[in-house]
Enzyme design. Structure first.
Site, mmCIF file in Angstrom:
data_model
loop_
_atom_site.group_PDB
_atom_site.id
_atom_site.type_symbol
_atom_site.label_atom_id
_atom_site.label_comp_id
_atom_site.label_asym_id
_atom_site.label_seq_id
_atom_site.Cartn_x
_atom_site.Cartn_y
_atom_site.Cartn_z
ATOM 1 N N VAL A 636 0.747 -0.990 0.033
ATOM 2 C CA VAL A 636 -0.040 0.299 -0.095
ATOM 3 C C VAL A 636 1.084 1.423 0.010
ATOM 4 O O VAL A 636 1.721 0.660 1.009
ATOM 5 C CB VAL A 636 -0.684 0.201 1.272
ATOM 6 C CG1 VAL A 636 -1.799 1.225 0.759
ATOM 7 C CG2 VAL A 636 -1.755 -1.187 1.423
ATOM 8 N N ASP A 746 -12.247 -10.255 7.466
ATOM 9 C CA ASP A 746 -10.925 -9.687 8.427
ATOM 10 C C ASP A 746 -10.878 -8.762 9.398
ATOM 11 O O ASP A 746 -10.315 -7.883 9.174
ATOM 12 C CB ASP A 746 -9.975 -9.761 7.017
ATOM 13 C CG ASP A 746 -8.439 -10.046 7.853
ATOM 14 O OD1 ASP A 746 -8.192 -11.396 8.756
ATOM 15 O OD2 ASP A 746 -7.657 -9.408 6.475
#
Length: 952
Positions: A636, A746
């Site tokens: 990211v 998640d």
């Protein structure tokens, strides 16, 4: 392809490198040394290890090799390999570069120990190895570098003690070794370093005592030793007499005793002695008028608050919270101070024993006063103190913000700027509608002596432009973010001087600016402290450029170059011909690939289709300095788009990419998901074999970051409730209002992100699976698939049934609630958070595991929040509440807080399925009968509050 051709050509040129090395052009041992270094570093930069002898510097913005010529011999002087993702070891052959002055391998992945042979490079002035994975101890030989000015090895894994030989670094000014595992006593002998200015050893394992001899250092300005363990020793009183001291930071060092008197230090600007066990009163003598920050919080101080804090014209932060101070609340601190429009002052007296107030408190709007947790707040209504007795939310001293510009370009025609997206208007230029291509620079201030940056943006611009010989309008502070330390991350844009027909820097000016910043030619400044370079964003400028030689070359050298070039001309021509053939055959494949993508349209207008080049430019070529995270999906990056928008770019790694149709289907799904507690998808990229998702950027990071040991004191109990409620609302939307419904799968603290107002936003539901619709008989919907969940958060029922339901998300969120309450990790050293919390509650010790850093709270609210968290964590999914029930219970909890704690949380008053919820109920506080700071014994727990859970 052009880069590939250039790289191959340079590799071919390297074939003649050995031939040239045998002539008068190089010094063979240095060539051998470089080859040995590259081999140990896995040789990732062939385009930098070769240069022609008439161009002694070659660079690609972050990597630079420079050499000088002496009687026809070539001697390497600079190795600057900044952020090139180098791995492997640093070879001992480095010592053969005997003329080296700059050794900079910062922000790579180099492992092993720092070679002791570096101690033989007597000409070395800059040893910069920060941000790698160096381990082992520091060798004694490194202390025998007579010309070393900057010794910087922070953010590594170095252990062992500091060698006494470092006292021989007679020229050293900057000693930066923070964020390692250095242990033992600080050698008192280091006080003999006559020029030392900055001594940064915070976040290590130092012990022993603070050397009183440091007070004799004539030029020491910054002493920063936070987060070490000096075992109950005292701060030497002589530290109050350091002649040039600007900043003293000894936070969380296990220090005891009294606070020295610093009133005689005229240069003093910043004092942080928080989170120790200091006793006695606060010294009564006045601090220097230059002081900006005084943090004495979380100690054992008593007595009254002295009047010497009044009239300090540069004061930004005075933190005395969590002590035992008594007497009057002084209200004259901000008197006789002329605040500028951007100036702020935060005065934090929370959780003391202040019981009186003389006069009325009427601070200006840019002064924040916090009195919650003092007896004087018992009479808040009568004394008009309600606004000062509320619980503070978050760490608003260091809220990330962006720089602002004064001029507007609304009246400028777009056509007056070149079409290229890399050009932009120079907002603060005195010349209307002047547009140019900026040079981006990312810097970090390592130890600034301020707590709030906006009042200092203009002085900073003046300081930098003056140091670089630029006009003021040529520098724009694009954005700044406070990081742990505190350290200040800056994104700067430099613009060329105004000209009627020039829109960008010429190469020589770019090189001059880059070279001055990279070689620390900007002088030291007491306000901004030392800095470090993280990277450049070149914009329109070439990725590889050569610095012209400053001296001529001999005839022999010229003949050697010509002969070598002639002998290789045929080989080079052949190689280029082959490459163009490969390129032409491959281009057809690339075109067909792009065309196949275009044939599958994405049916959404709410997200943008970015080109690879746009995202590459936004991240400086996906530079490591822009990386903010990494997961199973890929890396990211923080990116700045051409329009100035800051985004998070998730770049899939090869093994995690989906099929093209599946990826497009997921984009279409995510584009329909909109809720203020979900991270928004901005766009995507599916070209050049890439799959990237572009999201809004969350400047305050993840909840896990805020719950870390060094940050969690910023999270008050109402703040934690607000995060819990917002997270639950986001997940409720996924379960009930997304079309089709989504099971996250998640949920964890790392996937709950916070914007600049600390609003929680759930992320990473891109790896989620659609929630199946119940069958005709109403059977429970579930997903049966391979789980990408995280250990510690995963529904235990899954291991028996391999079925995931909405109740699986409820379980994971319950774990997050337990983290908010305790600050613990879900699994740590074999300890399971559910088992630990359940055991404490059953033993009547629930309050012993509550995170002490959250400050004051209602005992009743804590019990109910704990009960909800444990109910979410039941083994049997049927015993868990629905997400709708979780949201309702959290809203009820918020309403139990006192009215003084009313803090707006959500602007969306309507929640699917929640009836009777008015906007007035979406605030913390609703006339609670429960007092704050209520201590309650385990035996007084209400029966039935804590659900029965089988310990695992």
């Amino acid at each position: 392809m052009a880069k590939l051709i250039l790289s191959i050509v340079l590799v071919i040129v390297s074939c003649c490198f050995a031939l040239l090395a045998s002539g008068q052009l190089t010094y063979p041992s240095e060539v051998d040394a470089l080859n040995g270094i590259w081999r140990k570093l896995q040789d990732p930069m062939k385009n930098l290890r070769n240069w022609t002898k008439n161009d002694p510097c070659v660079s690609n913005w972050t990597g630079v090799i420079c050499a000088n010529q002496d009687d026809g011999y070539l001697h390497v002087q600079e190795l600057r390999m900044l952020n090139l993702n180098l791995s492997g070891n640093l070879a001992p052959e480095i010592a053969q570069l005997s003329n080296l002055t700059i050794l900079n391998f910062m922000w790579n992945n180099i492992t092993g120990s720092i070679p002791k042979e570096i101690g033989n490079i007597k000409s070395l002035q800059f040893l910069l190895l920060s941000g790698n994975q160096f381990s082992g101890s520091l060798a004694d030989e490194l202390g025998y570098l007579p010309k070393l000015v900057m010794f910087q090895v922070d953010l590594n894994q170095i252990s062992g003690s500091l060698p006494k030989s470092f006292a021989n670094l007679v020229s050293c000014r900057h000693f930066h070794m923070n964020n390692n595992s250095i242990s033992g006593q600080i050698p008192p002998e280091l006080y003999t370093m006559p020029h030392l200015m900055h001594f940064l050893l915070d976040n290590n394992n130092l012990s022993g005592y603070l050397p009183p001899q440091f007070s004799q250092m004539p030029n020491l300005k910054i002493l920063q030793l936070d987060n070490n363990n000096f075992g109950g020793t005292e701060i030497p009183p002589s530290y109050g007499n350091m002649p040039m001291l600007v900043k003293l930071s000894l936070r969380n060092c296990s220090l005891q005793g009294a606070i020295p008197d610093f009133s005689s230090i005229a240069t003093f600007r910043y004092l942080d002695l928080s989170h120790n066990q200091l006793t006695g009163g606060i010294p009564m003598n006045r601090f220097s008028d230059n002081i900006t920050t005084i943090d004495l919080s979380y100690n054992l101080l008593n007595g009254s608050i002295p009047s010497n804090f009044s009239g300090l014209s540069h004061l930004q932060k005075l933190s005395l919270e969590n002590n035992s101070l008594s007497g009057d609340v002084p209200f004259t601190i901000w008197r006789n101070v002329n605040f500028t429009a951007k100036a702020r002052l935060i005065i934090d007296f929370q959780n003391n024993s202040l019981s009186n107030i003389s006069g009325s408190i009427d601070p200006p709007s840019n002064v924040t006063i916090r009195l919650q947790g003092n007896p004087v707040c018992t009479f808040a209504n009568q004394l008009n103190l309600v606004q000062f007795c509320r619980i503070a939310l978050g760490n608003d001293e260091f809220v990330p913000a962006t720089g602002s510009s004064t001029n507007s370009t609304d009246s400028c025609l777009h056509q007056s700027c070149p079409v290229s997206e890399k050009y932009e208007y120079v907002l603060e230029s005195p010349y209307p509608c002047f547009c140019a291509a900026p040079l981006g620079v990312t810097l970090r201030l390592r130890s600034p002596t301020i707590s709030d940056f906006p009042p200092y943006i203009y002085p900073y611009r003046v300081f930098i432009t003056h140091s670089l010989g630029l006009d003021l309008y040529q520098l724009h502070v694009e954005s700044f973010i406070w990081q742990t330390g505190p350290r200040l991350l800056l994104y700067l844009k430099f613009f060329p001087q105004y000209s009627n027909n020039t829109y960008k820097f010429n190469d020589s000016e770019v090189h001059r600016i880059e070279d001055m910043i990279a070689t620390f030619s900007i002088p030291s400044n007491d306000t901004f402290g030392p800095y470090e370079l993280l990277g450049f964003t070149p914009g329109l400028y070439s990725s590889v450029y050569l610095q012209p030689s400053k001296s001529g070359i001999s005839k022999g050298a010229l003949i050697g170059i010509i002969l070598g070039a002639m002998s290789l001309a045929g080989a080079i021509s052949s190689a280029i011909t082959i490459l163009f053939y490969i390129r032409s055959t491959k281009s057809g494949h690339d075109i067909s690939k792009k065309q196949s993508i275009a044939k599958i349209p994405i049916r959404t207008d709410s997200v943008k289709d970015f080109s690879f080049e746009e995202l590459e430019a936004a991240t400086s070529g996906f530079n490591n300095t822009t990386q903010v995270g990494q997961g199973g999906y890929g890396k990211v990056y923080r990116g700045i788009l051409a329009n100035g928008a800051v985004v998070a770019i998730k770049r899939a790694q090869q093994g995690s990419m989906q099929g093209q149709i599946e990826f497009i289907t997921e984009i279409e799904l995510l584009s329909r998901v909109h809720h203020r507690n979900l991270v928004s998808l901005v766009g995507y990229c599916i070209e050049q074999g890439e799959q990237m998702l572009v999201y809004e950027f969350m400047p305050n990071g993840s909840l896990r970051d805020l719950l870390s040991d060094r940050c969690r004191h910023t999270l008050s109990f109402p703040m934690r409730l607000r995060i819990a409620l917002g997270s639950a609302k986001g997940i409720l939307y996924l379960h009930t209002e997304a079309d089709p419904p989504i099971i996250h799968r998640d949920i964890k603290a790392n996937n709950i992100l916070l914007d600049f107002k600390f609003t929680p936003k759930v992320s990473d539901f891109g790896i989620s699976r659609l929630a199946p619709v119940p069958d005709a008989e109403g059977a429970s919907a579930h997903v049966s698939t391979v789980v990408k969940g995280t250990p510690g958060y995963l529904d235990p029922e899954y291991f028996l049934t391999h079925k995931l339901t909405e109740k699986s998300d409820v379980y994971s969120l319950g774990i997050v609630f337990l983290e908010l309450l305790t600050g613990m990790l879900p699994i740590s050293h074999g300890r399971n958070i559910v088992r630990e919390v359940y055991g404490a509650c059953q033993s009547g010790l629930m309050f012993s595991i509550i995170d002490r850093s959250m400050g004051s709270y209602s005992s009743e609210s804590i019990k109910k929040f704990m009960a909800l968290a444990l109910k979410c964590c039941q083994d049997d999914p049927k015993e868990r509440p629905t997400m709708l029930e979780v949201v309702r219970e959290l809203e009820n909890l918020c309403s139990l807080l006192p009215e003084s704690d009313m803090i707006p949380t959500e602007s969306d008053a309507s929640i699917s399925g929640v009836s009777g919820v008015g906007s007035s109920q979406l605030y913390f506080g609703r006339n609670s009968p429960y007092p704050m700071n209520t201590e309650i014994l385990g035996s007084e727990l209400v029966s039935g509050v804590i659900p029965t859970i089988k310990p695992r």
